[in-house]
Design an enzyme around this catalytic site. Structure first.
Site, mmCIF file in Angstrom:
data_model
loop_
_atom_site.group_PDB
_atom_site.id
_atom_site.type_symbol
_atom_site.label_atom_id
_atom_site.label_comp_id
_atom_site.label_asym_id
_atom_site.label_seq_id
_atom_site.Cartn_x
_atom_site.Cartn_y
_atom_site.Cartn_z
ATOM 1 N N HIS A 1 1.675 -36.777 13.404
ATOM 2 C CA HIS A 1 0.718 -36.824 12.288
ATOM 3 C C HIS A 1 0.478 -35.435 11.707
ATOM 4 C CE1 HIS A 1 -0.442 -41.055 12.220
ATOM 5 N NE2 HIS A 1 -0.309 -41.040 13.534
ATOM 6 N N ASP B 1 3.399 -33.937 9.847
ATOM 7 C CA ASP B 1 4.401 -33.698 8.786
ATOM 8 C C ASP B 1 3.752 -33.807 7.412
ATOM 9 O OD1 ASP B 1 4.106 -36.515 9.021
ATOM 10 O OD2 ASP B 1 6.238 -36.929 8.667
ATOM 11 N N GLY C 1 6.986 -47.226 15.864
ATOM 12 C CA GLY C 1 6.962 -45.766 15.860
ATOM 13 C C GLY C 1 8.320 -45.131 16.045
ATOM 14 N N ASP D 1 10.742 -38.652 9.126
ATOM 15 C CA ASP D 1 11.679 -39.715 9.514
ATOM 16 C C ASP D 1 12.954 -39.663 8.679
ATOM 17 O OD1 ASP D 1 9.388 -40.257 10.827
ATOM 18 O OD2 ASP D 1 8.984 -42.176 9.875
ATOM 19 N N ASN E 1 2.305 -52.491 12.074
ATOM 20 C CA ASN E 1 2.954 -52.188 10.791
ATOM 21 C C ASN E 1 2.038 -51.252 9.998
ATOM 22 O OD1 ASN E 1 3.428 -52.547 7.813
ATOM 23 N ND2 ASN E 1 5.185 -53.652 8.602
HETATM 24 P P1 ADP Z 1 8.288 -48.263 12.029
HETATM 25 O O1 ADP Z 1 7.367 -47.481 12.868
HETATM 26 O O2 ADP Z 1 9.332 -48.970 12.843
HETATM 27 O O3 ADP Z 1 8.883 -47.486 10.910
HETATM 28 P P2 ADP Z 1 6.784 -49.797 10.042
HETATM 29 O O4 ADP Z 1 5.562 -50.561 10.324
HETATM 30 O O5 ADP Z 1 6.687 -48.653 9.119
HETATM 31 O O6 ADP Z 1 7.393 -49.417 11.453
HETATM 32 O O7 ADP Z 1 7.903 -50.776 9.419
HETATM 33 C C1 ADP Z 1 8.367 -51.906 10.108
HETATM 34 C C2 ADP Z 1 8.895 -52.924 9.116
HETATM 35 O O8 ADP Z 1 10.220 -52.544 8.661
HETATM 36 C C3 ADP Z 1 9.102 -54.288 9.734
HETATM 37 O O9 ADP Z 1 7.882 -55.028 9.766
HETATM 38 C C4 ADP Z 1 10.119 -54.914 8.756
HETATM 39 O O10 ADP Z 1 9.489 -55.358 7.582
HETATM 40 C C5 ADP Z 1 10.987 -53.711 8.389
HETATM 41 N N1 ADP Z 1 12.194 -53.691 9.251
HETATM 42 C C6 ADP Z 1 12.440 -52.937 10.329
HETATM 43 N N2 ADP Z 1 13.657 -53.223 10.880
HETATM 44 C C7 ADP Z 1 14.191 -54.194 10.105
HETATM 45 C C8 ADP Z 1 15.429 -54.927 10.127
HETATM 46 N N3 ADP Z 1 16.367 -54.732 11.055
HETATM 47 N N4 ADP Z 1 15.636 -55.848 9.160
HETATM 48 C C9 ADP Z 1 14.695 -56.068 8.216
HETATM 49 N N5 ADP Z 1 13.521 -55.414 8.133
HETATM 50 C C10 ADP Z 1 13.268 -54.498 9.065
HETATM 51 P P1 NG1 Z 2 6.501 -44.090 12.058
HETATM 52 O O1 NG1 Z 2 6.510 -43.733 13.452
HETATM 53 O O2 NG1 Z 2 7.871 -44.404 11.564
HETATM 54 O O3 NG1 Z 2 5.518 -45.108 11.734
HETATM 55 C C1 NG1 Z 2 4.967 -42.380 10.589
HETATM 56 C C2 NG1 Z 2 5.352 -41.615 9.324
HETATM 57 C C3 NG1 Z 2 5.840 -40.192 9.649
HETATM 58 C C4 NG1 Z 2 4.818 -39.459 10.512
HETATM 59 C C5 NG1 Z 2 4.472 -40.333 11.746
HETATM 60 C C6 NG1 Z 2 3.385 -39.727 12.604
HETATM 61 C C7 NG1 Z 2 6.329 -42.763 7.409
HETATM 62 C C8 NG1 Z 2 7.538 -43.360 6.821
HETATM 63 N N1 NG1 Z 2 6.445 -42.290 8.643
HETATM 64 O O4 NG1 Z 2 6.118 -42.664 11.335
HETATM 65 O O5 NG1 Z 2 6.067 -39.482 8.457
HETATM 66 O O6 NG1 Z 2 3.681 -39.110 9.789
HETATM 67 O O7 NG1 Z 2 4.033 -41.634 11.361
HETATM 68 O O8 NG1 Z 2 3.772 -38.485 13.081
HETATM 69 O O9 NG1 Z 2 5.288 -42.732 6.787
#
Ligand code: ADP
Ligand code: NG1
Length: 485
Positions: free
Chosen positions: A51, A53, A150, A197, A240
């Site tokens: 948290h 970046d 995450g 990321d 999410n």
């Molecule tokens: P993360 O921490 O993994 O980035 P987020 O909450 O930002 O989590 O995003 C997760 C969302 O990304 C999932 O709920 C889905 O909508 C999408 N997603 C992740 N992997 C896939 C996949 N293989 N196919 C389709 N959608 C996906």
């Molecule tokens: P993940 O772990 O993918 O949800 C998120 C943010 C990063 C960073 C981390 C906390 C996005 C796409 N990703 O990552 O930029 O702030 O939380 O360190 O917003």
């Protein structure tokens, strides 16, 4: 590094792999033809620097072996057709409009549809091309990064979509250019993330973590201890980021803290958003000095909207319009002190961590004895470097739990079980669920994983031992995005 293009590998160079075969089969079944190219974008685990970046501070992630693969083929009509090998993700098609008209809407509960992440990448690419696009695209997606955990599944998906689209348009940006573009593109989902990321997705190198700095974006390889392994363990809680305002709330609390620190220290009252790192630069202070300023100027545990408006000499409407996001406008209370303290202290931990790695493991091996840390944070004299790194990770978790309030009871339990085995760990990624990352001495890795399986997954979560093994794995730093053509 900054001008380097993304690796292109002949499609014959793809290792024969069940997932690629699945993509080809599904692609053929859906579109009656084979994909012309396949892009691969990895997920990541962030070792330390959570948290921060989006506050402008460096972070230290590595790319995972788990990834998003997309098979793609350009088509003549200006349309986008999506299919996923996992049938829980429904098929989707749309006309490709100008980026201004490409609307990305969540479902009625506020949770984004899976294909919205693809649309984010494509919207960003169309904007990058100033709406000058030729034809459309058929895509078939396959991912094995645990979602909403995450490990950056969303950014891998956004980035793979953006890369596929630009590649199909015969446009080849450099790695840093596309990483910055994808960071901007993902914000169309509604969260105000930083660029960690997407940066590691494109700039990762095999066998090392990366020290990523922003503005300008750069990545420098960091050698990790050879006699330890970073183990990832899932808490079995998914979160999410875009479905709640937890993430954006922290982002805007940091923004407000930054602005208040700036104006309290003589900056003029303008409407420019600045981050906590820019304030530090403008004031020409050390991180220690910034912590003292937080103690002096942000001494309350919580601030009301009115108090914030008074301190910034703005109206509530201005506060809403300039600083808050659509999903944080209704908030009435802000924890500015705790968030700023976390950010400045976490930024110090990243510097200590990097320096210890640089001083002790620069050849990929552990030069025993010195820890090389010149910071107060985590400096423990004659301790082994690995144990100092571990202490920094433990401190990071404590801070995320108490000051940033983004842990989860399952994450804390995983951290506690690890602690009882003398293994240091922390939540990784955004939190509120997701995974921990643990720094585990190599000689106890099997025992550590077995203990987690037994004490957390079997005894605490009541799941089967074999199923549990899918939720915990040792990592090997992988490489960044590749295009198989
Ligand atoms: P993360 O921490 O993994 O980035 P987020 O909450 O930002 O989590 O995003 C997760 C969302 O990304 C999932 O709920 C889905 O909508 C999408 N997603 C992740 N992997 C896939 C996949 N293989 N196919 C389709 N959608 C996906
Ligand atoms: P993940 O772990 O993918 O949800 C998120 C943010 C990063 C960073 C981390 C906390 C996005 C796409 N990703 O990552 O930029 O702030 O939380 O360190 O917003």
């Amino acid at each position: 590094m900054s001008d380097v293009k993304i690796d292109e590998v002949p499609i014959t160079g793809i290792p024969s792999d069940k997932r690629i075969t699945q993509i080809k089969n599904d692609f053929f079944e859906e579109f009656g033809t084979m994909p012309q190219f396949i892009v691969k974008v990895p997920g990541r685990v962030n070792i330390i620097g959570e948290h921060i970046d989006y506050c402008g501070y460096p972070v230290l992630p590595l790319a995972l072996e788990q990834d998003i693969l997309i098979g793609g083929k350009p088509i003549d009509v200006q349309e986008l057709h999506l299919r996923n090998t996992n049938k829980k993700y429904i098929k989707y098609s749309t006309k490709l409009l100008s980026f201004e008209d490409l609307d990305i809407k969540a479902d009625e509960t506020g949770k984004p549809y899976w294909y919205n992440y693809v649309l984010c990448g494509i919207k960003g690419a169309i904007e990058y091309l100033n709406n000058e696009i030729v034809g459309g695209l058929q895509l078939c997606i396959d991912g094995n990064i645990p979602p909403a955990s995450g490990l950056s599944s969303s950014s891998a998906l956004v980035s793979a979509a953006c890369l596929s689209f630009l590649y199909a348009q015969k446009v080849y940006p450099s790695k840093t250019e596309i990483a910055s573009l994808c960071a901007k593109s993902e914000r169309y989902i509604g969260t105000q993330g930083g660029g960690m990321d997407q940066a590691i997705a494109f700039l990762a190198e095999k066998y090392s973590a990366q020290y990523i700095t922003f503005d300008p974006l750069q990545a420098k390889p960091v050698s990790l201890p050879e006699n330890a392994v970073f183990v990832v363990a899932h808490s079995l809680a998914e979160a999410n980021k875009a479905a709640t305002n937890d993430f954006n709330r922290r982002v805007i609390e940091c923004r407000l803290a930054a602005k208040i620190l700036a104006v309290s220290n003589g900056a003029s009252l303008d409407q420019k958003i600045i981050n906590l790192s820019q304030v530090q630069k403008n004031l020409n202070k050390s991180l220690d000095e910034m912590i003292s300023l937080v103690d002096e100027f942000l001494c309350k545990n919580s601030y009301t909207k009115n108090e914030v408006c008074d301190m910034l000499n703005i109206t509530e409407k201005e506060l809403n319009d300039i600083y808050l996001t659509p999903n944080t406008k209704h908030l009435s209370e802000f924890k500015l002190r705790q968030r700023a303290l976390h950010v400045y202290k976490e930024a110090m931990r990243v510097e200590s961590f990097r320096k210890i790695c640089e001083d002790n493991f620069s050849n990929g091996s552990c030069k025993n004895g010195t820890n090389g840390s010149s910071h107060t944070n985590g400096n423990s004299g004659s301790l082994e470097p690995i144990s100092v790194l571990g202490t920094l990770m433990t401190e990071s978790h404590e801070s995320l739990k108490k000051l940033y309030e983004c842990s989860h009871v399952n994450l804390d339990r995983l951290v506690d079980i690890s602690k009882a085995m003398n293994v240091h760990s922390r939540l990784t990624g955004a939190g509120w669920g997701g995974c921990i990352v643990a720094l585990c001495p190599k000689e106890i890795v099997d025992n550590y994983i077995e203990t987690l399986v037994d004490k957390f997954y079997v005894q605490y979560c009541n799941i089967d031992k074999n199923e549990a093994l899918a939720y915990v794995f040792a990592t090997t730093p992988s490489h960044g995005a590749v295009i198989y053509k």
